[in-house]
Design an enzyme around this catalytic site. Structure first.
Site, PDB file in Angstrom:
ATOM      1  N   VAL A  71     117.435  99.840  29.582  1.00 36.67           N
ATOM      2  CA  VAL A  71     116.751  98.968  30.543  1.00 36.67           C
ATOM      3  C   VAL A  71     115.420  98.538  29.944  1.00 36.67           C
ATOM      4  O   VAL A  71     114.609  99.380  29.558  1.00 36.67           O
ATOM      5  CB  VAL A  71     116.491  99.714  31.877  1.00 36.67           C
ATOM      6  N   ALA A 127     114.620  97.063  27.084  1.00 34.22           N
ATOM      7  CA  ALA A 127     114.436  97.285  25.634  1.00 34.22           C
ATOM      8  C   ALA A 127     113.427  98.405  25.385  1.00 34.22           C
ATOM      9  O   ALA A 127     113.654  99.523  25.834  1.00 34.22           O
ATOM     10  CB  ALA A 127     114.042  95.995  24.935  1.00 34.22           C
ATOM     11  N   ASP A 154     125.314  92.433  32.881  1.00 35.98           N
ATOM     12  CA  ASP A 154     124.344  93.217  32.130  1.00 35.98           C
ATOM     13  C   ASP A 154     123.197  93.675  33.038  1.00 35.98           C
ATOM     14  O   ASP A 154     122.771  94.827  32.989  1.00 35.98           O
ATOM     15  CB  ASP A 154     123.824  92.355  30.971  1.00 35.98           C
ATOM     16  N   LYS A 164     122.025  97.455  34.373  1.00 34.41           N
ATOM     17  CA  LYS A 164     120.662  97.989  34.227  1.00 34.41           C
ATOM     18  C   LYS A 164     120.123  98.537  35.550  1.00 34.41           C
ATOM     19  O   LYS A 164     119.578  99.630  35.590  1.00 34.41           O
ATOM     20  CB  LYS A 164     119.736  96.896  33.702  1.00 34.41           C
TER      21      LYS A 164
END
Ligand code: ADP
Ligand code: ASP
Ligand code: MG
Length: 815
Positions: free
Chosen positions: A609, A611, A678, A682
């Protein structure tokens, strides 16, 4: 008078013998010397092999004899001037003929007694000492030779005869009182019984020969010249970081050598200890190195532990059963049985309940011991009072040694927790009453890992080695390796973490190097590596069995995510930016977390989550400190944020998505981002980390992509569909303009419900000014009620993702 002993490697060939002669000639200028020599390297092993071949009617023993002959003739030819060679060469040949005659006898009879074996083994030292004595005479006239068998007298316990010190000391002092050679050369290892039969002092026994001479003659020093710079903190052939110990006490040296430090044959210390004669261990190949000084003082640098040693080939025999309780004499009987069979007991533990007793012996004694014990306790076994003994083979004893350990608390705890953290299963533990030694029995396959990890903990200023197995070296992987390369020195010096990349794999190739891959040339190494194979990769990680192993997943692959369980069960940590595992079925996610705790193997996924943003770590800290998350609002897709920030009248939706891909902000399959999956994954991970149970299907996904775009089969078709549906996207953009708002793909969680979808964000909202590919998360918690806890920053991109993975690796290094 000094006694010098040179080991097998030191006298392996003419070149090495010349180094030995230099050392001897130099020392002889100051002192009278006795020089004790071993057989040429490996010759004793060869003799043993030849003997067993001959006795089992295998004629190739003759080839071995030829090999032994050649070794010695070659050495002699190089050491002695040609003019003087002939009589010496014939002498060697005579000795070899004698050896061959004895072996022929074994061959004919098909038999090898312990007595004959000793005679055969004695040839190694007889040959080496003859060559060395003759070579020395070339340079030093006042030197001579003495056969140890005439001075050292033993009983007839062939293979490892016990010395009769009274007779030996008398013969030795008498001989040397009338000998005035400056140097006397003697063969090590061999002796004779009072009835003049050849005996030997046990494998490695040349050290002992030298000590017996030193003790008998009150030498000022005993020097053991070998192939390493002294006695090390651990066997330097197994632990690369091991260091020579400058000075150590007799007791500590004895303990280390008893537990496997082969550099000194254990009985060596006794004769010199009695006379307080120091032993100096030196390296023939680096004579200027200080070596190790063994005496009655030990100068430690404050570290209570002095060394770690180990013995291979151990079998553990456990005798247990209700019949053992309270019946005095069970242990006495057990030890009597073993003693009658001449079996050496290396290790003993007994549960205080007396219900069971456990002993460690050599594998080679296991069968005899098992039969003898079962026979001795036959009646109790038949009556079910005692179980037949349990035999576990292929174990190993490791021992932590230090005179001062008794004055320190917590050392055994530290030893065992260090081993436990590395998944080294401990089968039995013993601590001598002297507390000079703590030993543990472990599986042989764990020995390298155990020695290295203990060494790291006790002797390496707490430098922690991390061994990485990296799968996936695309954009992010490449950056990750670059970052490690750049920071390696800093981490070592400042954080005492030594990060080593042991394996790299992409979908085509893989490369392993257990000495760590050189990060200057990893790309070439990988290109030249073997064909990638996931099963083999897993096997290799397990076989290497390195301490602090970490599997780093930098793929987006479901098959790779499915391997975590396997790694965690082997106490291999997992660091991953791949969201698939944590967003899979809740039970799977929970199971991985459980395994991580159970096997003491970290499982970290900060980059799942945001980066490199510290989002998951923050949630973990909130929860650990007793806070409760009620609501989460977030923009978690760097790629979608980038896309909607750049999508305008001048840049079509298609072009912007394409550009996001080129810059590496989208997943390899951009649909995963654009479909909202995506983002759903997250928020799901954040919800789970906040302590709630939820499945991906529970998250409402308000998709903005037309169904036809979603249904495309590949990237090419998908991009085409974005052009076809351009007006759909233009429509969304126009609506946002009209509402004076910006488009953001938002994830929300509140009251147990979660959703993801495109929203029109008004000017006064904290999300409005979210630029570029940034992410933002707002946590509303018990403690952050009115103003949420806000984390914001770049949430996509290779460099920040790589740094997030790197941070997880360092987190592991810091625990
Ligand atoms: P030599 O032939 O000189 O008698 P050995 O092979 O008997 O030599 O003993 C030296 C070897 O002992 C070293 O090469 C090393 O592999 C091994 N060894 C095991 N433990 C230790 C230790 N703690 N310190 C030094 N050497 C060790
Ligand atoms: N040569 C003998 C052995 O190999 C004795 C020694 O080297 O110390 O065991
Ligand atoms: Mg030795």
């Amino acid at each position: 008078m000094k006694v010098l002993k040179f080991g097998g490697t030191s006298v392996a060939n003419a070149k090495n013998i010349k180094l030995v002669l230099d050392i001897v000639l130099n020392k002889a200028k100051k002192d009278k010397l006795i020089v004790v020599v071993s057989a040429l390297s490996k010759v004793t092993d060869l003799l043993q092999l030849a003997a067993s071949k001959a006795a089992s009617n295998d004629e190739t023993y003759k080839d071995i004899v030829a090999e032994i002959e050649k070794k010695h003739l070659d050495a002699l030819k190089e050491l002695i001037p040609v003019s003087e060679q002939s009589s010496l060469l014939s002498h060697i040949k005579r000795i070899i003929n004698h050896l061959e005659t004895i072996l022929d006898g074994c061959f004919l009879l098909g038999e090898l007694s312990a007595r004959t074996s000793d005679t055969i083994l004695s040839f190694g030292e007889l040959l080496s000492s003859y060559i060395i004595a003759e070579s020395l005479k070339q340079n030093l006239k006042n030197s001579s030779y003495k056969d140890s068998r005439e001075l050292i007298k033993t009983n007839n316990n062939y293979g490892k005869a016990a010395v009769n010190f009274e007779v030996t000391n008398l013969l030795t002092t008498t001989f040397f009182s009338s000998n005035d050679s400056q140097v006397v050369v003697m063969p090590g290892f061999i002796a004779s019984s009072l009835d003049e039969i050849n005996t030997t002092l046990g494998r490695g026994g040349s050290d002992y020969t030298a000590a017996i001479m030193a003790g008998a003659l009150n030498a000022t020093e005993l020097e053991i010249w070998t192939d390493v710079n002294g006695m090390f903190t651990a066997n330097p052939k197994i632990v690369k970081q091991a260091q020579p110990i400058a000075s150590i006490s007799y007791q500590e040296a004895m303990e280390l050598s008893h537990f496997g430090a082969k550099v000194l044959y254990p009985p060596t210390i006794q004769p010199v200890l009695r006379k307080n004669i120091p032993i100096h261990i030196k390296n023939t190949f680096e004579p200027e190195a200080e070596g190790t000084y063994i005496s009655d003082v030990s100068t430690s640098n404050g570290n209570p532990a002095r060394g770690i040693s180990h013995i291979d080939n151990i079998t553990l025999i456990t005798l247990e059963g209700p019949g053992m309780i309270g019946v005095s004499g069970s242990s006495k009987r057990l030890f009597e049985v073993l003693s009658n069979e001449s079996i050496n007991v290396i290790f003993i533990t007994q549960a205080s309940s007396e219900h069971s007793i456990c002993i460690g012996i050599l594998n080679s004694d296991a069968e005899v011991a098992e039969n003898a014990i079962n026979k001795a306790f036959e009646i109790e076994i038949a009556q079910n009072k005692i179980d037949p003994c349990i035999v576990e083979k292929n174990l190993c004893i490791i021992a932590l040694v230090g005179e001062n350990m008794k004055n320190h608390q917590g050392l055994s705890g530290r030893m065992f927790s260090t081993l436990g953290k590395n998944n080294v299963n401990i089968r039995a533990i013993a601590q001598g009453a002297s507390e000079r030694n703590i030993s543990a029995v472990i599986n042989e396959r764990d020995v390298k890992k155990a020695l290295n990890t203990l060494h790291e903990n006790f002797f390496e200023e707490n430098t922690k080695q991390l061994n990485l197995f990296v799968m996936g070296v695309g954009n992010v992987g490449e950056k990750f390796i670059e970052q490690i390369h750049q920071q390696k020195k800093f981490l070592k010096e400042n954080l005492k973490i030594n990060v080593r990349v042991i394996a790299l794999s992409n979908s085509r190739k893989m490369h392993f190097d257990d000495d760590a891959i050189d990060l200057d040339s990893w790309q070439t190494a990988l290109d030249n590596g073997e064909t990638a194979n996931k099963e083999l990769f897993l096997e290799k990680v397990a076989a290497l069995n390195l301490r602090n192993s970490i599997f780093v997943d930098i793929t987006a692959n479901a098959d790779v995510a499915a391997t975590y369980e396997h790694f965690l069960r082997q106490s291999v940590g997992v660091v991953t930016c791949n969201k698939i595992a944590c967003a899979s079925a809740y039970d799977n996610y929970k199971n991985l977390k459980k395994l991580s705790r159970q096997y003491n193997a970290p499982f970290l996924f900060e980059t799942n989550v945001g980066a490199g943003l510290p989002i998951i770590d923050t949630v973990k800290n909130l929860i650990a400190s007793g806070d409760k998350v009620h609501k989460i609002q977030a923009v978690l897709s760097g790629s979608l944020n980038f896309i909607f920030n750049n999508f305008d009248e001048n840049n079509s939706f298609h072009d912007v998505v394409k550009e996001a891909g080129v810059q590496g902000f989208t997943e390899p399959d951009p649909k995963i981002d654009l479909s909202g999956i995506d983002v759903a994954r997250k928020i799901l991970i954040l919800i789970r980390e906040s302590g709630y149970k939820m499945e991906i299907e529970d998250i409402e996904n308000q998709a903005f992509l037309p169904k036809e775009c979603m249904d495309t089969k590949n990237n090419e078709e998908f991009f085409k569909s974005l052009i076809t549906y351009n007006s759909h996207f233009e429509g969304i953009l126009a609506e946002a303009k009209q509402k004076d708002s910006r488009l953001k793909f938002v994830a929300q969680f509140e009251n147990g419900k979660a959703s993801v979808g495109l929203q029109f964000i008004p000017k006064d909202h904290p999300f409005y000014n979210l630029e570029g590919k940034d992410n933002i998360v707002l946590f509303f918690t018990d403690r952050y009620v009115d103003q949420p806890l806000l984390i914001k920053g770049a949430g996509a991109g290779a460099a920040v993702t790589a740094s997030g993975i790197f941070a997880d690796v360092i987190r592991i290094g810091n625990v």
